[in-house]
Design a protein around this motif. Structure first.
Motif, PDB file in Angstrom:
ATOM      1  N   ASP A   3       0.850  -1.232   0.010  1.00  0.00           N
ATOM      2  CA  ASP A   3      -0.029  -0.061  -0.012  1.00  0.00           C
ATOM      3  C   ASP A   3       1.049   1.309  -0.121  1.00  0.00           C
ATOM      4  OD1 ASP A   3      -2.225  -1.383  -0.068  1.00  0.00           O
ATOM      5  OD2 ASP A   3      -2.762  -1.050   1.915  1.00  0.00           O
ATOM      6  N   ILE A   4       2.000   1.190   0.783  1.00  0.00           N
ATOM      7  CA  ILE A   4       2.806   2.424   0.752  1.00  0.00           C
ATOM      8  C   ILE A   4       3.488   2.676  -0.575  1.00  0.00           C
ATOM      9  CG2 ILE A   4       4.965   3.184   1.773  1.00  0.00           C
ATOM     10  CD1 ILE A   4       4.429   1.748   4.476  1.00  0.00           C
ATOM     11  N   ARG A  87      -6.740   1.105  -1.144  1.00  0.00           N
ATOM     12  CA  ARG A  87      -5.411   1.312  -0.547  1.00  0.00           C
ATOM     13  C   ARG A  87      -5.502   2.320   0.481  1.00  0.00           C
ATOM     14  NH1 ARG A  87      -2.005  -2.660  -2.517  1.00  0.00           N
ATOM     15  NH2 ARG A  87      -2.501  -2.807  -5.009  1.00  0.00           N
ATOM     16  N   VAL A  89      -3.112   3.704   4.106  1.00  0.00           N
ATOM     17  CA  VAL A  89      -1.748   3.673   4.854  1.00  0.00           C
ATOM     18  C   VAL A  89      -1.931   4.318   6.341  1.00  0.00           C
ATOM     19  CG1 VAL A  89       0.702   4.207   5.101  1.00  0.00           C
ATOM     20  CG2 VAL A  89      -0.079   3.286   3.038  1.00  0.00           C
ATOM     21  N   SER A  90      -1.537   3.473   7.463  1.00  0.00           N
ATOM     22  CA  SER A  90      -1.747   4.101   8.576  1.00  0.00           C
ATOM     23  C   SER A  90      -0.536   3.739   9.640  1.00  0.00           C
ATOM     24  CB  SER A  90      -2.830   3.343   9.331  1.00  0.00           C
ATOM     25  OG  SER A  90      -2.870   4.124  10.764  1.00  0.00           O
ATOM     26  N   LEU A  91       0.315   4.839  10.083  1.00  0.00           N
ATOM     27  CA  LEU A  91       1.591   4.381  10.735  1.00  0.00           C
ATOM     28  C   LEU A  91       1.274   5.332  12.082  1.00  0.00           C
ATOM     29  CD1 LEU A  91       4.119   5.382   7.983  1.00  0.00           C
ATOM     30  CD2 LEU A  91       3.505   3.157   8.805  1.00  0.00           C
ATOM     31  N   PRO A  92       1.248   4.525  13.085  1.00  0.00           N
ATOM     32  CA  PRO A  92       1.228   3.278  13.204  1.00  0.00           C
ATOM     33  C   PRO A  92       0.074   2.276  12.623  1.00  0.00           C
ATOM     34  CG  PRO A  92       0.940   3.829  15.477  1.00  0.00           C
ATOM     35  CD  PRO A  92       1.141   5.199  14.652  1.00  0.00           C
ATOM     36  N   ALA A  93       0.436   0.989  12.736  1.00  0.00           N
ATOM     37  CA  ALA A  93      -0.949   0.298  11.950  1.00  0.00           C
ATOM     38  C   ALA A  93      -2.138   0.246  12.868  1.00  0.00           C
ATOM     39  CB  ALA A  93      -0.426  -1.106  11.819  1.00  0.00           C
ATOM     40  N   ARG A  94      -3.284   0.661  12.559  1.00  0.00           N
ATOM     41  CA  ARG A  94      -4.605   0.770  12.814  1.00  0.00           C
ATOM     42  C   ARG A  94      -5.529  -0.002  12.159  1.00  0.00           C
ATOM     43  NH1 ARG A  94      -1.704   2.879  16.308  1.00  0.00           N
ATOM     44  NH2 ARG A  94      -2.004   4.947  17.185  1.00  0.00           N
ATOM     45  N   ASP A  95      -6.658  -0.335  12.570  1.00  0.00           N
ATOM     46  CA  ASP A  95      -7.572  -1.349  12.149  1.00  0.00           C
ATOM     47  C   ASP A  95      -8.918  -0.944  12.190  1.00  0.00           C
ATOM     48  OD1 ASP A  95      -8.845  -3.514  10.771  1.00  0.00           O
ATOM     49  OD2 ASP A  95      -8.246  -4.824  12.157  1.00  0.00           O
ATOM     50  N   TYR A  96      -9.227   0.393  11.700  1.00  0.00           N
ATOM     51  CA  TYR A  96     -10.670   0.814  12.083  1.00  0.00           C
ATOM     52  C   TYR A  96     -11.771   0.189  11.364  1.00  0.00           C
ATOM     53  CZ  TYR A  96      -7.814   4.976  13.517  1.00  0.00           C
ATOM     54  OH  TYR A  96      -6.974   5.481  14.249  1.00  0.00           O
ATOM     55  N   ARG A  97     -11.250  -0.672  10.072  1.00  0.00           N
ATOM     56  CA  ARG A  97     -12.319  -1.484   9.266  1.00  0.00           C
ATOM     57  C   ARG A  97     -12.813  -2.575  10.192  1.00  0.00           C
ATOM     58  NH1 ARG A  97     -11.062  -3.813   3.232  1.00  0.00           N
ATOM     59  NH2 ARG A  97     -12.858  -5.310   3.262  1.00  0.00           N
TER      60      ARG A  97
END
Length: 226
Positions: A3-4, A87, A89-97
């Motif tokens: 994705d990045i 696509r 990108v989340s930094l740090p990783a997030r999981d809103y879905r």
């Protein structure tokens, strides 16, 4: 990392223009057309379009753009459309879905559709703020574009043969969750847009689902068509 890499590919201004042109048209776009729209040579356009396909932002295929077949019809040309994959990108990783899907599942099982729609309508009104209800389709398109709906005008033939304009949207910002919980999320989306556009202005939002597009369309309100 994929994705990045895909999002980083849009850093080049020419590549971004080509991508935006393909996305805006919602159909297959050939290299010559894209090059002319971006104001670059065909070879450069082909390079960038192929790169966008390589990182997964576009899908490529081939067809004869002349509309003819058989001898003399010419060779098939390479064409491009937007890729179906999302696509982010989340930094740090997030999981809103996952959180959204769990909340939607719980709301559906508890029969909270009405409460969700009421909350969505209030949120739409809050987003509109102190502004008056939407005054026309052009204004509606600006508001919808700002929210990521990718609106476009379409002509629809009425009962008396007249052609009315409606706004359809190529993108649903809630697509991933709407696929799993369509009645719940599409109802929420309609209520959100009713609040955003207003229900006592020159336009109205209504449900009119079509594959590959947002489930809501916007049209001139009936009181303004009389």
């Amino acid at each position: 990392m994929e994705d990045i890499e895909a999002i980083a590919a849009l850093q080049d201004p020419v590549r971004r223009r080509l991508y935006e042109y393909v996305v805006a048209h919602g159909r297959e776009v050939g290299r010559n057309e894209a090059a002319e729209a971006a104001g670059v040579a065909r070879t450069l356009a082909a390079h960038h379009l192929d790169r966008l396909a390589e990182v997964g932002l576009l899908e490529s295929g081939s067809r004869r753009l002349t509309g003819r077949s058989g001898p003399g019809a010419g060779r098939p040309a390479k064409v491009y459309t937007r890729a179906r994959a999302e696509r982010a990108v989340s930094l740090p990783a997030r999981d809103y879905r996952t959180a959204a899907e769990l909340l939607a599942e719980a709301a559906e099982q508890a029969g909270l559709d009405a409460g969700l729609c009421a909350a969505a309508r209030r949120r739409g009104e809050a987003l509109r703020g102190s502004a008056a209800p939407c005054g026309g389709l052009d204004e509606a398109m600006e508001m919808l574009a700002a929210r990521g709906y990718e609106p476009h005008l379409e002509g629809v033939e009425g009962v008396a043969g007249e052609v009315a304009r409606v706004v359809r949207m190529r993108n649903c910002p809630f697509h991933a969750v709407a696929e799993r919980f369509p009645p719940l999320v599409c109802g929420m989306n309609l209520a959100l847009l009713e609040g955003l556009l207003g229900t006592d202005g020159s336009v109205r939002a209504r449900m009119d689902a079509r594959p590959g597009e947002c489930c809501v369309v916007v049209e001139t309100s009936k009181s303004n068509m009389d």
